[in-house]
Design a protein around this motif. Sequence first.
Motif, PDB file in Angstrom:
ATOM      1  N   GLN A  50       0.670  -1.005   0.095  1.00 28.21           N
ATOM      2  CA  GLN A  50       0.050   0.044   0.139  1.00 28.21           C
ATOM      3  C   GLN A  50       0.867   1.111   0.169  1.00 28.21           C
ATOM      4  OE1 GLN A  50      -2.503  -0.143   3.520  1.00 28.21           O
ATOM      5  NE2 GLN A  50      -4.177  -1.014   1.984  1.00 28.21           N
ATOM      6  N   LYS A  51       0.715   2.130  -0.879  1.00 28.25           N
ATOM      7  CA  LYS A  51       1.566   3.199  -1.174  1.00 28.25           C
ATOM      8  C   LYS A  51       0.735   4.278  -0.287  1.00 28.25           C
ATOM      9  CE  LYS A  51       3.275   3.018  -5.750  1.00 28.25           C
ATOM     10  NZ  LYS A  51       3.359   3.369  -7.210  1.00 28.25           N
ATOM     11  N   PRO A  52       1.669   5.233   0.354  1.00 30.04           N
ATOM     12  CA  PRO A  52       1.080   6.154   1.329  1.00 30.04           C
ATOM     13  C   PRO A  52       0.845   7.309   0.497  1.00 30.04           C
ATOM     14  CG  PRO A  52       3.451   6.399   1.227  1.00 30.04           C
ATOM     15  CD  PRO A  52       3.194   4.990   0.574  1.00 30.04           C
ATOM     16  N   ARG A  53      -0.522   8.030   0.929  1.00 29.82           N
ATOM     17  CA  ARG A  53      -1.239   9.076   0.408  1.00 29.82           C
ATOM     18  C   ARG A  53      -0.723  10.531   1.011  1.00 29.82           C
ATOM     19  NH1 ARG A  53      -6.830   6.192   0.702  1.00 29.82           N
ATOM     20  NH2 ARG A  53      -6.494   6.571   2.912  1.00 29.82           N
ATOM     21  N   SER A  54      -0.942  11.343  -0.166  1.00 32.21           N
ATOM     22  CA  SER A  54      -0.540  12.794   0.586  1.00 32.21           C
ATOM     23  C   SER A  54      -1.655  13.623   0.149  1.00 32.21           C
ATOM     24  CB  SER A  54       0.645  13.230  -0.429  1.00 32.21           C
ATOM     25  OG  SER A  54       1.075  14.667  -0.136  1.00 32.21           O
ATOM     26  N   PRO A  55      -1.795  14.842   0.784  1.00 32.69           N
ATOM     27  CA  PRO A  55      -2.956  15.689   0.663  1.00 32.69           C
ATOM     28  C   PRO A  55      -2.783  16.755  -0.217  1.00 32.69           C
ATOM     29  CG  PRO A  55      -2.003  16.326   2.805  1.00 32.69           C
ATOM     30  CD  PRO A  55      -1.272  14.910   2.287  1.00 32.69           C
ATOM     31  N   GLU A  56      -2.230  16.565  -1.371  1.00 33.27           N
ATOM     32  CA  GLU A  56      -1.897  17.143  -2.448  1.00 33.27           C
ATOM     33  C   GLU A  56      -2.459  16.541  -3.768  1.00 33.27           C
ATOM     34  OE1 GLU A  56       2.407  17.115  -2.778  1.00 33.27           O
ATOM     35  OE2 GLU A  56       2.563  18.247  -0.677  1.00 33.27           O
ATOM     36  N   GLY A  78      -5.294  13.955  -4.001  1.00 34.16           N
ATOM     37  CA  GLY A  78      -5.449  13.701  -2.812  1.00 34.16           C
ATOM     38  C   GLY A  78      -5.930  14.619  -1.745  1.00 34.16           C
ATOM     39  N   LEU A  79      -5.986  16.011  -2.183  1.00 34.99           N
ATOM     40  CA  LEU A  79      -6.596  16.954  -1.379  1.00 34.99           C
ATOM     41  C   LEU A  79      -7.995  16.959  -1.481  1.00 34.99           C
ATOM     42  CD1 LEU A  79      -6.582  19.589   0.134  1.00 34.99           C
ATOM     43  CD2 LEU A  79      -6.473  20.843  -1.912  1.00 34.99           C
ATOM     44  N   LEU A  80      -8.666  16.546  -2.703  1.00 39.41           N
ATOM     45  CA  LEU A  80     -10.167  16.312  -2.970  1.00 39.41           C
ATOM     46  C   LEU A  80     -10.389  15.097  -2.060  1.00 39.41           C
ATOM     47  CD1 LEU A  80     -10.584  17.264  -6.561  1.00 39.41           C
ATOM     48  CD2 LEU A  80     -10.994  18.593  -4.819  1.00 39.41           C
ATOM     49  N   LEU A  81      -9.526  14.110  -1.969  1.00 45.09           N
ATOM     50  CA  LEU A  81      -9.986  12.714  -1.240  1.00 45.09           C
ATOM     51  C   LEU A  81     -10.110  13.107   0.224  1.00 45.09           C
ATOM     52  CD1 LEU A  81     -10.430   9.767  -1.642  1.00 45.09           C
ATOM     53  CD2 LEU A  81      -8.000   9.406  -1.463  1.00 45.09           C
ATOM     54  N   VAL A  82      -8.837  13.893   0.863  1.00 43.72           N
ATOM     55  CA  VAL A  82      -8.997  13.939   2.169  1.00 43.72           C
ATOM     56  C   VAL A  82     -10.030  14.992   2.535  1.00 43.72           C
ATOM     57  CG1 VAL A  82      -7.582  16.162   2.185  1.00 43.72           C
ATOM     58  CG2 VAL A  82      -7.547  14.385   4.239  1.00 43.72           C
ATOM     59  N   ILE A 114       7.040   5.763   9.152  1.00 43.66           N
ATOM     60  CA  ILE A 114       6.841   6.832   9.625  1.00 43.66           C
ATOM     61  C   ILE A 114       7.407   8.098   8.884  1.00 43.66           C
ATOM     62  CG2 ILE A 114       9.292   7.008  10.840  1.00 43.66           C
ATOM     63  CD1 ILE A 114       7.830   7.821  13.442  1.00 43.66           C
ATOM     64  N   GLU A 115       6.646   9.279   9.252  1.00 43.48           N
ATOM     65  CA  GLU A 115       7.292  10.669   8.593  1.00 43.48           C
ATOM     66  C   GLU A 115       7.381  11.630   9.740  1.00 43.48           C
ATOM     67  OE1 GLU A 115       5.751  14.005   5.422  1.00 43.48           O
ATOM     68  OE2 GLU A 115       4.151  12.738   6.184  1.00 43.48           O
ATOM     69  N   PHE A 142      -5.067   8.376   7.108  1.00 37.24           N
ATOM     70  CA  PHE A 142      -5.293   8.814   5.571  1.00 37.24           C
ATOM     71  C   PHE A 142      -4.129   8.481   5.128  1.00 37.24           C
ATOM     72  CE2 PHE A 142      -4.933  11.998   2.332  1.00 37.24           C
ATOM     73  CZ  PHE A 142      -5.687  11.578   1.333  1.00 37.24           C
ATOM     74  N   GLU A 143      -3.032   9.122   5.429  1.00 37.16           N
ATOM     75  CA  GLU A 143      -1.736   8.863   4.775  1.00 37.16           C
ATOM     76  C   GLU A 143      -1.241   7.538   4.906  1.00 37.16           C
ATOM     77  OE1 GLU A 143       1.125  11.862   5.474  1.00 37.16           O
ATOM     78  OE2 GLU A 143      -0.124  13.579   5.068  1.00 37.16           O
ATOM     79  N   ARG A 144      -1.647   6.561   5.787  1.00 39.18           N
ATOM     80  CA  ARG A 144      -1.279   5.196   5.948  1.00 39.18           C
ATOM     81  C   ARG A 144       0.133   5.087   6.459  1.00 39.18           C
ATOM     82  NH1 ARG A 144      -3.235   3.352   0.076  1.00 39.18           N
ATOM     83  NH2 ARG A 144      -5.464   3.371   0.399  1.00 39.18           N
ATOM     84  N   ARG A 145       0.279   6.033   7.330  1.00 41.83           N
ATOM     85  CA  ARG A 145       1.984   5.953   8.007  1.00 41.83           C
ATOM     86  C   ARG A 145       1.670   6.919   9.496  1.00 41.83           C
ATOM     87  NH1 ARG A 145       4.814   9.098   3.242  1.00 41.83           N
ATOM     88  NH2 ARG A 145       3.508  11.182   3.230  1.00 41.83           N
TER      89      ARG A 145
END
Length: 544
Positions: free
Chosen positions: A18-24, A27-31, A52-53, A221-224
């Motif tokens: 599973q790839k991590p997601r980003s609110p960009e 991804g912004l519309l999804l969040v 981890i980030e 949401f970002e899976r991390r």
Amino acid sequence: MRQEMAQREEAELRRSHQKPRSPEGWGLLLVLWYLAFYKPIITEAHLRRKNIEFIFIRFSAWQYAGCDKLWAGLVTTLCDSIRHHFGALPLSVYHVMGTRPRFASGFSQKEWVLKTGTCLKLWGMLFVLSAGLSILLVALLVPGIKDHHALKVVGSAVTSLSGSGLALGAFSILKNLLISEKQKIERLTNSEKFTSQLGFMSKVRNEVEVLVDYLSFMEIFERRRLRVVLEITSLDICYPEKVAGVLNAMNTLLSEANTPFIFILAVDPSVIVPCLEQTGCMKGLADNGYLYLNRTVTLPFSIPEMGARSRLRFLEAAIQTREDLMYRIITGNVERRRAKCRGAPAVPSRREADAEAVRCIHEAFRCLHDSADPLARYLPTSGAHVRRIVNTIPVTLRLLLHRAGTPGTPSPRAAAAWVVLADQWPCRLSWALQCLEDAWQSRPSPDFGARSLWSIFQETVGELSSLRQPLHNVLSLDGDPELFQTFLASDFPFTARDARAFLGVTVNLDHSIRHKMGLLRGVNRLQKATATPVSRSVQCPHPE
């Protein structure tokens, strides 16, 4: 930390695919969609994630030294940085429509649950709005009904009431979008009634709790995992009251069990401790700033003095910053390319070094857990001190392995014992190390390295006793003196050579204590040297 972040990301991708997601972008519309219509759930799969980030935030206390409340600058910097990292729009929507994550019931793996109540309210408002608009349009356009004013009034009222609910939600989002958390806190601190304003800390605490819940939401949401790393610098050049305020703010932010904050406090303890002792925050701690720092810091890392090679590298780096010497950088890069083309000797990979470090760390921890090992009985009863030891042993062993090229590298058990010694008796160990350093400078004999550290301490314990008044606060940090004797005299008889080998990697010992002792020893010897000829002149006066 960035290397660790990249390695964990690769490992988690291989494990879960599973790839991590980003609110960009998309991804912004999804969040925003998830914020509006779904509730986040903390599942077992999310707790198993290791990727981890780190969100790095730098806080220079000197930039806010003119504020009445320096800790307020710390909180506003935290809020503003998180807002800029994720974007203002998702955080504004979370303030209005977001839901705090909750743990899954049972073994459910669904990370998102539809907000049934929100959806029903939205559809109901849209239905009422469309019905009101229909009634209003019929009352205005259909012939024969235009003259019915009551129908117009009903349509207008229904449309206004339903539309006002949607407009109120949009207005709240717009308000949070334009007025950030930083501006809210600054407005509270700038109030004329700031000193007597009731509930001020509660309001600041609520803003921080919203940020913590928002970070938990973004983790799912970002899976991390997300961790906010605040680097606090320049605190040792601020006023004492400001120093105490920042440390209190740190303790407040870290008071929760699962807080996502990591503080890196880069200060000089010899400056911070007197500042703390001058303020009123030491009540109940015997006015001892060292005790306060020990209860605040969970991983002490006291940087040792530079060695000869480090000083040369630092000098070379400083020279390379000169514009008139920039050609050295270019020639250095050319030499590296040539060396790479010729082929350099193979060095152990980072994975092999990590595997060796893990093996040594496990061996050291086995010694601590083994009840038959004498080291186990020297473990402190305080949970905070145990955490400090457990956090420091891996760092010390990795530093020792980094210097593994030097002869006589200590064993993992000896390294663990040294960490316990530095944690339990920092004053006595610092005194022994200072006396060792002074003796080594004055008597550099070949057989001096074989002398035991306990014998060196025993020879100078009388001098330490004479300095107990200026070293009162530091002496109070030590544990049982009889156990110290047993530790060094019989169970772990470290030699002067062992002490010199460990000194370069001792990160859990405040080296400013040793420097203070060296200064006191020098002053004490100077006073004795100047007092001797005066006493002789009194006893044997010259005849007239």
